[in-house]
Design an enzyme around this catalytic site. Structure first.
Site, short mmCIF file in Angstrom:
data_model
loop_
_atom_site.label_atom_id
_atom_site.label_comp_id
_atom_site.label_asym_id
_atom_site.label_seq_id
_atom_site.Cartn_x
_atom_site.Cartn_y
_atom_site.Cartn_z
N HIS A 34 -0.89 1.20 4.86
CA HIS A 34 -0.54 0.35 6.00
C HIS A 34 0.99 0.29 6.06
CE1 HIS A 34 -0.11 -3.48 8.18
NE2 HIS A 34 -1.37 -3.38 8.54
N ASP A 90 -2.04 -3.12 -2.87
CA ASP A 90 -2.24 -3.85 -1.61
C ASP A 90 -3.74 -4.09 -1.50
OD1 ASP A 90 -2.84 -4.57 0.97
OD2 ASP A 90 -1.85 -2.86 1.91
N GLN A 145 -7.48 -5.60 1.97
CA GLN A 145 -8.82 -5.26 2.45
C GLN A 145 -9.87 -5.26 1.35
OE1 GLN A 145 -9.37 -5.15 5.56
NE2 GLN A 145 -7.40 -4.70 6.49
N LYS A 153 -7.50 -13.06 6.06
CA LYS A 153 -8.54 -12.04 6.10
C LYS A 153 -9.76 -12.46 5.27
CE LYS A 153 -5.48 -8.00 6.61
NZ LYS A 153 -5.31 -7.89 8.05
N CYS A 191 -1.76 0.27 12.29
CA CYS A 191 -0.56 0.15 11.46
C CYS A 191 -0.49 1.27 10.43
CB CYS A 191 -0.48 -1.21 10.77
SG CYS A 191 -0.29 -2.55 11.92
#
Lengths: 129, 406
Positions: free
Chosen positions: B124, B201, B204, B227, B364
């Site tokens: 991303h 990261d 998600q 999220k 993104c």
């Protein structure tokens, strides 16, 4: 104004775009993109006596951005640079004849903004010469 | 599986927004990789703070401030508990992006010419741009481990890039564009074997599956509250204590200090040395409520529910001859696709008319889309409240897309 944005005339300009070609030796040429959609458009104009004798575009992107480019070239061919520079948001939405959300307005305005940026670059260049 | 599905879809009643209509149709919210919806429990926790104990934290010697401070610190403990971190290892930031920027500014700026940062091609922008810019400032170099046409990381290529010059490896746990799951534990072992730090990261992954900091063996993990059923404006940077202690603060100001003179400042202890200024107190409290909600259900149940939905959706979309699905077989609850030659934005706009919310565009990940030769994709992403019926509606609505762009 219609809430349904994919009207027949929009789809017609999208699948049968008018003036979708490059102009060799264009006097004015400018390319821009819309990072949200990834729409890309390049506008070309051939000038004669301050009028856009020929006006065209190439590009790829969503139906709204590409139909808008096609309609703008049709509407502004033969117009003066100042006529093009004075066009605004309302003129584009009136031309598209659809009710458009703020997000998709960016798609619709990309071709006009690109042309106007090209005009500014051209005029700055002309002023320097 | 049927029991998990019915159990989790019962949670729908906790989400007031799922009862609304969009364009005259019931909302089918399939844009969870962008942000999740919020249960009443989270909304009420935020209201309760403002109605009953709104005050600044770590300063006031009065009851409200004490209550607010306790709730704010409790939220840190909940976030720590969620990923099995220790006290002081959880820093609250604005979001994943700020967590990654904190690392880029704090560690990244210590890089020297010749040092290398290894990323993957599927990052991303938030895990790409900070490192790219830091590399420009420090004259270090960024290298990208390749992904294949399915968006899966080429581990051999990754391994070949990690050398003694590598100082930082940063990668998504689950890629947001295609839902590929990276073997971050293995990647961390490779990074560590060359003396590099491993940054994950996890925006998600943490919302959708059990994630344990110690099991992953990574040095840093970043994720966002919004999220995972919590409010926007609050996120987490987990850092291994020994690393956080070595690091210089990123933001300076109040609350991050122990002692200040006109000449010098002694910084506060962990995690407060990284939390300058009045933080997002209501956000943290809402986030805490979201973590409670998720833990009560169990992230393993959330994961198996989403896996069932994803299998169902892949099977259903495979029946549509003009639908091209991107991404690997083994994936998280993210499905990127295109229908015929229709631009993803046009497809998404028509799905919206049917009350179906999906994301369309480059997600993104512009360099990745360019590499794949795509202008973008339509992306449907699932969460615990989604149903098979909503996937059926998505598949049926594709017929409307075809009708418009016949």
């Amino acid at each position: 104004m219609n809430a349904e944005i994919y009207q027949q005339h929009i789809l017609d300009h999208y699948s049968n775009p008018r003036n979708r070609r490059e102009i060799e030796n264009a006097d004015l040429q400018y390319r821009d993109s819309n990072p949200l959609c990834g729409d890309e458009v390049a506008m070309y104009a051939k000038l004669k006596d301050g009028l856009m004798e020929d006006l065209s575009f190439i590009g790829r992107g969503c139906a709204i951005s590409q139909a808008s480019a096609s309609m703008i070239t049709e509407a502004l061919k033969g117009a003066s640079l100042s006529q093009a520079a004075e066009m605004g948001k309302e003129d584009v939405t009136r031309m598209l004849m659809i009710q458009i959300s703020p997000t998709r307005l960016k798609c619709a305005l990309l071709p006009l903004k690109t042309l106007q940026a090209g005009i500014r670059v051209y005029q700055n260049g002309a002023a320097r010469n | 599986m049927a029991t998990t599905l019915s159990l989790l879809t019962k949670t729908r009643k906790d989400f007031p927004i799922l009862g609304r209509n969009v364009n005259g149709k019931p909302l089918a919210y399939l844009d969870n990789a962008a942000t999740s919806q919020k249960p009443r429990q989270v909304i009420e926790a935020i209201s309760a703070y403002y109605e009953n104990y709104n005050a600044n934290i770590h300063r006031g010697i009065h009851r409200l401030s004490e209550e607010a401070t306790a709730a704010y610190e409790e939220a840190h403990k909940k976030a720590a508990g969620l990923i099995g971190a220790r006290e002081g290892e959880i820093i609250f930031t604005k979001n994943t992006t700020e967590s990654l920027n904190l690392l880029a500014y704090s560690i990244g700026l210590t890089l020297r010419p010749g040092d290398e940062i290894v990323l993957t091609e599927a990052e991303h922008h938030s895990n790409l741009v900070p490192w790219q810019q830091v590399a420009k400032i420090t004259q270090s170099q960024v290298k990208f481990a390749q992904v294949n046409e399915k968006g899966e990381l080429d581990m051999e290529h990754f391994q070949s890039l990690v050398t003694r010059n590598t100082r930082i490896v940063a990668a998504a746990h689950v890629t947001n564009a295609f839902g590929a799951i990276n073997p971050v534990k293995e990647m961390a072992e490779i990074a560590h074997s060359e003396g590099a730090l491993m940054v994950v990261d996890a925006a998600q992954s943490v919302p959708h599956m059990p994630v344990s900091a110690s099991q992953l063996g990574c040095d840093f993990i970043a994720f966002s509250s919004h999220k995972m059923l919590g409010p926007t404006g609050i996120g987490v940077l987990y850092g291994r204590k020994s690393e956080l202690e070595k690091m210089h603060p990123f933001l300076y100001g109040g609350d991050m200090i122990k002692e200040v003179s006109y000449e010098e400042t002694k910084f506060n202890e962990l995690p407060w040395k990284f939390e300058a200024g009045t933080p997002n107190i209501s956000g943290a409290i809402g986030f805490g409520a979201a973590i409670d909600y998720l833990c009560k259900i169990g992230l393993d149940s959330v994961q198996s529910h989403e896996q069932a939905l994803t299998r169902h959706a892949l099977k259903r979309l495979a029946e549509e001859k003009d639908v091209l699905v991107y991404g690997p077989e083994k994936r998280a609850g993210i499905i990127s696709f295109n229908i015929g030659n229709v631009h993803p934005h046009d497809a998404a706009a028509i799905l919206d008319m049917e009350g179906i919310a999906v994301r369309a565009g480059h997600h993104c990940a512009m360099p990745l889309m360019k590499k794949m030769g795509l202008q973008g994709t339509v992306r449907a992403s699932f969460y615990l409240y989604n149903t098979k019926a909503e996937i059926g509606r998505l598949a049926e609505a594709l017929e409307k897309v075809r009708k418009v762009f016949k």
